[in-house]
Write a protein that holds these residues in place. Structure first.
Motif, PDB file in Angstrom:
ATOM      1  N   ASP A  95     -11.928  12.695  16.234  1.00  0.00           N
ATOM      2  CA  ASP A  95     -12.121  12.652  14.775  1.00  0.00           C
ATOM      3  C   ASP A  95     -12.135  14.049  14.141  1.00  0.00           C
ATOM      4  N   ARG A  96     -11.965  15.065  14.978  1.00  0.00           N
ATOM      5  CA  ARG A  96     -11.841  16.424  14.428  1.00  0.00           C
ATOM      6  C   ARG A  96     -10.389  16.710  14.008  1.00  0.00           C
ATOM      7  N   LEU A  97      -9.523  15.824  14.379  1.00  0.00           N
ATOM      8  CA  LEU A  97      -8.105  16.021  14.043  1.00  0.00           C
ATOM      9  C   LEU A  97      -7.712  15.015  12.966  1.00  0.00           C
ATOM     10  N   GLU A  98      -7.045  15.517  11.922  1.00  0.00           N
ATOM     11  CA  GLU A  98      -6.552  14.613  10.871  1.00  0.00           C
ATOM     12  C   GLU A  98      -5.045  14.813  10.748  1.00  0.00           C
ATOM     13  N   LEU A  99      -4.333  13.707  10.690  1.00  0.00           N
ATOM     14  CA  LEU A  99      -2.870  13.809  10.530  1.00  0.00           C
ATOM     15  C   LEU A  99      -2.524  13.515   9.081  1.00  0.00           C
ATOM     16  N   GLU A 100      -1.674  14.363   8.489  1.00  0.00           N
ATOM     17  CA  GLU A 100      -1.275  14.157   7.094  1.00  0.00           C
ATOM     18  C   GLU A 100       0.145  13.588   7.032  1.00  0.00           C
ATOM     19  N   LEU A 101       0.249  12.472   6.378  1.00  0.00           N
ATOM     20  CA  LEU A 101       1.571  11.845   6.194  1.00  0.00           C
ATOM     21  C   LEU A 101       1.811  11.762   4.703  1.00  0.00           C
ATOM     22  N   THR A 102       3.032  12.079   4.266  1.00  0.00           N
ATOM     23  CA  THR A 102       3.241  12.021   2.820  1.00  0.00           C
ATOM     24  C   THR A 102       3.319  10.574   2.370  1.00  0.00           C
ATOM     25  N   GLU A 103       2.883  10.370   1.142  1.00  0.00           N
ATOM     26  CA  GLU A 103       2.814   9.027   0.590  1.00  0.00           C
ATOM     27  C   GLU A 103       4.182   8.335   0.633  1.00  0.00           C
ATOM     28  N   SER A 104       5.197   9.075   0.185  1.00  0.00           N
ATOM     29  CA  SER A 104       6.514   8.438   0.051  1.00  0.00           C
ATOM     30  C   SER A 104       7.037   7.950   1.400  1.00  0.00           C
ATOM     31  N   MET A 105       6.804   8.745   2.459  1.00  0.00           N
ATOM     32  CA  MET A 105       7.373   8.300   3.740  1.00  0.00           C
ATOM     33  C   MET A 105       6.617   7.117   4.323  1.00  0.00           C
ATOM     34  N   VAL A 106       5.336   7.044   4.041  1.00  0.00           N
ATOM     35  CA  VAL A 106       4.574   5.897   4.538  1.00  0.00           C
ATOM     36  C   VAL A 106       5.019   4.637   3.812  1.00  0.00           C
ATOM     37  N   MET A 107       5.190   4.751   2.499  1.00  0.00           N
ATOM     38  CA  MET A 107       5.546   3.574   1.712  1.00  0.00           C
ATOM     39  C   MET A 107       6.947   3.075   2.064  1.00  0.00           C
ATOM     40  N   LYS A 108       7.854   4.012   2.311  1.00  0.00           N
ATOM     41  CA  LYS A 108       9.244   3.607   2.579  1.00  0.00           C
ATOM     42  C   LYS A 108       9.388   2.868   3.901  1.00  0.00           C
ATOM     43  N   ASN A 109       8.512   3.198   4.839  1.00  0.00           N
ATOM     44  CA  ASN A 109       8.648   2.600   6.166  1.00  0.00           C
ATOM     45  C   ASN A 109       7.377   1.841   6.516  1.00  0.00           C
ATOM     46  N   ALA A 110       6.910   1.080   5.540  1.00  0.00           N
ATOM     47  CA  ALA A 110       5.581   0.489   5.664  1.00  0.00           C
ATOM     48  C   ALA A 110       5.354  -0.213   7.002  1.00  0.00           C
ATOM     49  N   GLU A 111       6.291  -1.104   7.390  1.00  0.00           N
ATOM     50  CA  GLU A 111       6.058  -1.908   8.590  1.00  0.00           C
ATOM     51  C   GLU A 111       5.988  -1.070   9.851  1.00  0.00           C
ATOM     52  N   GLU A 112       6.974  -0.156   9.975  1.00  0.00           N
ATOM     53  CA  GLU A 112       7.031   0.659  11.195  1.00  0.00           C
ATOM     54  C   GLU A 112       5.845   1.616  11.266  1.00  0.00           C
ATOM     55  N   THR A 113       5.535   2.228  10.112  1.00  0.00           N
ATOM     56  CA  THR A 113       4.446   3.205  10.158  1.00  0.00           C
ATOM     57  C   THR A 113       3.131   2.510  10.471  1.00  0.00           C
ATOM     58  N   ARG A 114       2.995   1.315   9.955  1.00  0.00           N
ATOM     59  CA  ARG A 114       1.739   0.599  10.173  1.00  0.00           C
ATOM     60  C   ARG A 114       1.425   0.488  11.665  1.00  0.00           C
ATOM     61  N   ALA A 115       2.442   0.109  12.447  1.00  0.00           N
ATOM     62  CA  ALA A 115       2.229  -0.052  13.892  1.00  0.00           C
ATOM     63  C   ALA A 115       1.775   1.265  14.513  1.00  0.00           C
ATOM     64  N   VAL A 116       2.418   2.362  14.101  1.00  0.00           N
ATOM     65  CA  VAL A 116       2.054   3.666  14.689  1.00  0.00           C
ATOM     66  C   VAL A 116       0.664   4.086  14.211  1.00  0.00           C
ATOM     67  N   LEU A 117       0.384   3.809  12.924  1.00  0.00           N
ATOM     68  CA  LEU A 117      -0.937   4.178  12.407  1.00  0.00           C
ATOM     69  C   LEU A 117      -2.041   3.444  13.164  1.00  0.00           C
ATOM     70  N   ASP A 118      -1.775   2.179  13.481  1.00  0.00           N
ATOM     71  CA  ASP A 118      -2.771   1.428  14.266  1.00  0.00           C
ATOM     72  C   ASP A 118      -3.013   2.066  15.625  1.00  0.00           C
ATOM     73  N   GLN A 119      -1.898   2.524  16.244  1.00  0.00           N
ATOM     74  CA  GLN A 119      -2.052   3.189  17.551  1.00  0.00           C
ATOM     75  C   GLN A 119      -2.869   4.468  17.396  1.00  0.00           C
ATOM     76  N   LEU A 120      -2.617   5.190  16.311  1.00  0.00           N
ATOM     77  CA  LEU A 120      -3.337   6.454  16.088  1.00  0.00           C
ATOM     78  C   LEU A 120      -4.826   6.176  15.851  1.00  0.00           C
ATOM     79  N   ARG A 121      -5.066   5.087  15.150  1.00  0.00           N
ATOM     80  CA  ARG A 121      -6.462   4.700  14.919  1.00  0.00           C
ATOM     81  C   ARG A 121      -7.157   4.438  16.258  1.00  0.00           C
TER      82      ARG A 121
END
Ligand code: C2E
Ligand code: MG
Ligand code: MG
Length: 742
Positions: free
Chosen positions: A597-623
């Motif tokens: 939790d000392r590390l934070e990853l920054e993703l730009t809004e536009s890229m997350v929104m454009k690839n919502a489904e794919e990013t979601r899966a990766v974000l879950d893994q990161l979580r």
């Protein structure tokens, strides 16, 4: 009797006289008979001679040998045997020797059986084809016919006689015919024998296989039965005329099968002449070359057309452009080359998958073609890059108008499949002959350069080439080449910008920002090289390096006493979609022994929104890994906060565009306040970036913003300076001194 006795003497005399007369008569008659017999004999022998001569003549002309077997003596007498067996062959030969030497051993037994059957009365005569030896050592085929001509009282044969004829040439011809027939039958080419009126005489099985017509279907019918609609009637007439005139024709010809299907035949038509040199027939040999031709056409198609869209490819484009230039030079007109690249196509490909990407490209190709009309060449150069050649251009304005029309054509969404559509915009670069360049390669290159300028202009627009662009394009190429070496040459480094907590007043973290000093080009900003790194895929290794380098530095600083410090790292969409990001992050944390939790990853809004489904899966893994996730540059992508909340994110970073005008622009004020309130209601932390003034800071604090980052606090700092700054702030907090400002 009385009379006889009365005249006894007289009678005797009379008898004597009679006898005398009779004798004379007898003698006369005898002598006459003798004479007649002699005459008859002479006549008969003449006749015999004549018959013999005739027989000899017959034998000589027929080539037949006359033979007679005396069964008792076992001698075989032959007349004219030399004609068959050579000059050394004896006329008479004992049967035993004949059996041993003169007849082919394989033929002896069949012959013996035939003769035997005849002798036993089975048949009128016998006939046999067998080989006899010529005195040159060769075996020659003969046909012998014979019969028993004399039998004894018990019916046993005494004499057998007959003729033998040379059938060697006949047998050979027959064999040749048989071989020819076999070849005819087994040939893979269709063969048709055709008469002089072009009617079928004979066809082989391959003909039936290829055309579907059997012999009985076609024999007697005209060859025009096979004429196809692919050629005109005149064509077939012409070919037949040529064959009639020259005796031969070879070439490709479409033919129609019995089932109506068509095939392309390679056809050789040749005349056949008889012994007298007179043309009697034609023979057609037909090879079905449809497949071969199709393969050739396919190859030619592959070489010149793009298989996905069916548009001309680069090869054909260059060819057409060359021709267009030649025409324009002659007519003193202009040619425009429009270079079109679809904006953010990669994102669509990455998010919807390649199959959807392919369908989108097809739809885009169709739309381009529809926009320009059928006469202008639309080509696909590969990927999402298309080119249009426009000829007969009177002015640059016409090219501009077309570019505008193309952009308008892409305003409505493209159909990806029955259920999905996607909107995609084009960036267009235009170059003109002869204004900008005179050869195809330069025209294409310059249109490409102008297209990049259109991208730099914000995409969904067009640019006409000018020389300054070329310099820019060259610089881009130079940057990209240098960037490829940057990692290996250790030219990258991180700088760190601190983040201040408005609640505690202490520094809670830093954002790692990438810097590059190129040996050839000097310091180059991330705004310039990061888009290039993303386009080229170089961001993948570079991003992984950033991740490790940030973790290493954080570890060092934590060891140096900054135990609670956290670090934010910017991540590109490509890393999210193509790299095993979660594994890489987990590895980097593990290697450095950091709390996730000392590390934070920054993703730009536009890229997350454009690839919502794919990013979601990766974000879950990161979580799962346990790192925090921030949405960077928030507010620029107009996304729904509520939607964002469905993603496993922790922090919103309000874009510096809102902060910059915060104190002057009431809209920005309202937006910022709303974002903060809504984010909090969704349980998200809010960071404001680009805070440059204390007024901005005060407003943000009043609105309840959690953290700020910006020049007011500190510019991004080199590692050593950052450590110094952080220590100083920590010491000040401990001693209760007011915080120094950068
Ligand atoms: P960002 O992540 O939004 O980073 C913040 C940018 O704002 C940084 O620009 C920073 O120097 C700048 N900045 C900070 N405070 C202020 C301020 O008060 N006023 C103004 N005007 N600007 C301020 P920088 O370092 O040039 O980075 C630009 C962008 O490049 C970053 O924007 C980020 O999107 C990207 N970037 C930087 N490093 C990396 C990296 O390691 N990986 C990736 N993928 N992208 C990176
Ligand atoms: Mg950032
Ligand atoms: Mg930002």
């Amino acid at each position: 009797m009385v009379v006889a006795s009365a005249a006894g003497a007289g009678t005797a005399w009379f008898i004597a006289a009679i006898c005398g007369v009779g004798l004379v008569v007898v003698l006369l008659a005898w002598s006459r008979a003798t004479q007649r017999r002699d005459r008859d004999d002479a006549q008969r022998s003449l006749q015999v001679r004549r018959v013999k001569q005739q027989l000899d003549l017959v034998l000589a002309t027929s080539g037949d040998v006359l033979w007679e077997l005396d069964v008792r003596s076992g001698v075989l007498s032959r007349t004219g045997i030399q004609r068959l067996a050579g000059p050394g062959a004896p006329n008479d030969i004992p049967l035993s020797r004949w059996r041993e030497e003169a007849i082919h051993p394989d033929d002896l037994e069949p012959l013996r059986r035939r003769v035997e059957r005849h002798v036993e009365g089975d048949s009128e005569g016998f006939e046999s084809e067998h080989r006899i030896r010529h005195d040159d050592g060769e075996w020659r085929w003969v046909r012998a016919r014979g019969k028993v001509v004399e039998r004894d009282a018990a019916g046993r044969p005494l004499k057998i006689a007959g003729t033998t004829r040379d059938i060697h040439a006949h047998r050979r011809a027959e064999r040749e015919t048989r071989v020819a027939l076999e070849v005819f039958r087994s040939m893979s080419e269709a063969v048709a024998v055709i008469d002089l009126d072009f009617r079928f005489v004979a066809v082989n099985p391959a003909f039936t296989r290829i055309t579907g017509y059997t012999g009985s279907d076609v024999i007697g019918r005209g060859t025009d039965l096979l004429d196809s609609t692919q050629h005109s009637a005149e064509f077939y007439q012409r070919v037949r005329g040529l064959v009639v005139r020259s005796g031969h024709w070879g070439g490709e010809m479409w033919q129609q099968r019995k089932d109506g299907g068509e095939f392309l035949g390679w056809i050789e038509l040749s005349e056949v002449r008889d012994n007298n040199g007179l043309r009697t027939l034609f023979v057609a040999v037909v090879n079905d070359v449809t497949q071969k031709k199709r393969a050739e056409q396919e190859l030619r198609y592959l070489a010149n057309y793009d298989t996905l869209t069916g548009l001309p490819n680069r090869t054909l484009l260059s060819e057409r452009l060359s021709r267009a230039i030649i025409r324009a030079r002659r007519q003193e007109s202009r040619v425009a080359v429009l270079y079109i690249d679809l904006d953010h196509f990669k994102d669509i490909n990455d998010s919807l998958g390649h199959a959807a990407g392919d369908r989108l490209l097809k739809a885009a190709a169709a739309r381009l073609q529809a926009a320009v009309g059928p006469t202008d060449t639309v080509a696909r150069l590969g990927g999402d890059e298309f080119t249009i050649i426009v000829e007969d251009l009177d002015s640059i304005a016409t090219a501009e108008r077309l570019a505008r029309e193309l952009i308008a054509a892409f305003a409505s969404p493209l159909e990806v499949d029955e259920r999905h559509t996607a909107t995609i915009t084009p960036s267009i670069g235009i170059s003109l002959y002869p204004d900008h360049a005179l050869v195809p390669t330069d025209l294409l290159k310059f249109a490409d350069t102008a297209m990049y300028a259109a991208k730099a202009d914000g995409r969904n627009t067009f640019e006409i080439y000018d020389d300054a662009m070329d310099a820019e394009a060259r610089r881009r190429a130079a940057i990209l080449a240098a960037l490829r070496r940057a990692l290996a040459q250790d030219e990258l480094r991180l700088v760190f910008q601190p983040r201040l907590s408005l609640r505690s007043g202490g520094i809670v973290g830093v954002e790692a920002l990438l810097r590059w000093r190129s040996a050839e080009l000097g310091e180059i900003g991330p705004a310039e090289f990061i888009p290039l790194a993303e386009e080229s895929g170089l961001i993948l290794p570079i991003g992984e390096w950033v991740l490790h380098q940030a973790c290493r530095t954080l570890r060092q600083w934590q060891d140096a006493g900054l135990a609670d410090l956290s670090c934010s790292v910017n991540v590109s969409v490509l890393q999210l979609l193509r790299a095993p990001l979660a594994q890489q992050v987990a590895a980097a944390i593990a290697v450095c022994g950091l709390a996730p939790d000392r590390l934070e990853l920054e993703l730009t809004e536009s890229m997350v929104m454009k690839n919502a489904e794919e990013t979601r899966a990766v974000l879950d893994q990161l979580r799962e890994v346990g790192v925090r996730i921030a949405i960077d540059d928030f507010g620029t992508g107009y996304s729904s906060l509520v939607y964002l909340k469905r993603l496993p994110i922790d922090t919103l970073k309000i874009d510096k565009a809102f902060i910059g005008d915060l104190t002057d622009d009431p809209d920005d004020k309202a937006i910022t306040a709303t974002i903060i309130t809504m984010a909090h209601s969704l349980g998200l932390q809010v960071v404001a970036e680009g805070v440059e003034t204390s007024e901005q800071l005060v407003y943000l604090r009043d609105q309840g913003c959690d953290e700020v980052q910006g020049y007011w606090l500190s510019r991004p700092l080199e590692t050593d300076h950052a450590l110094g700054f952080l220590r100083q702030r920590l010491d000040a907090a401990r001693t209760g001194q007011p915080p120094p400002q950068a």
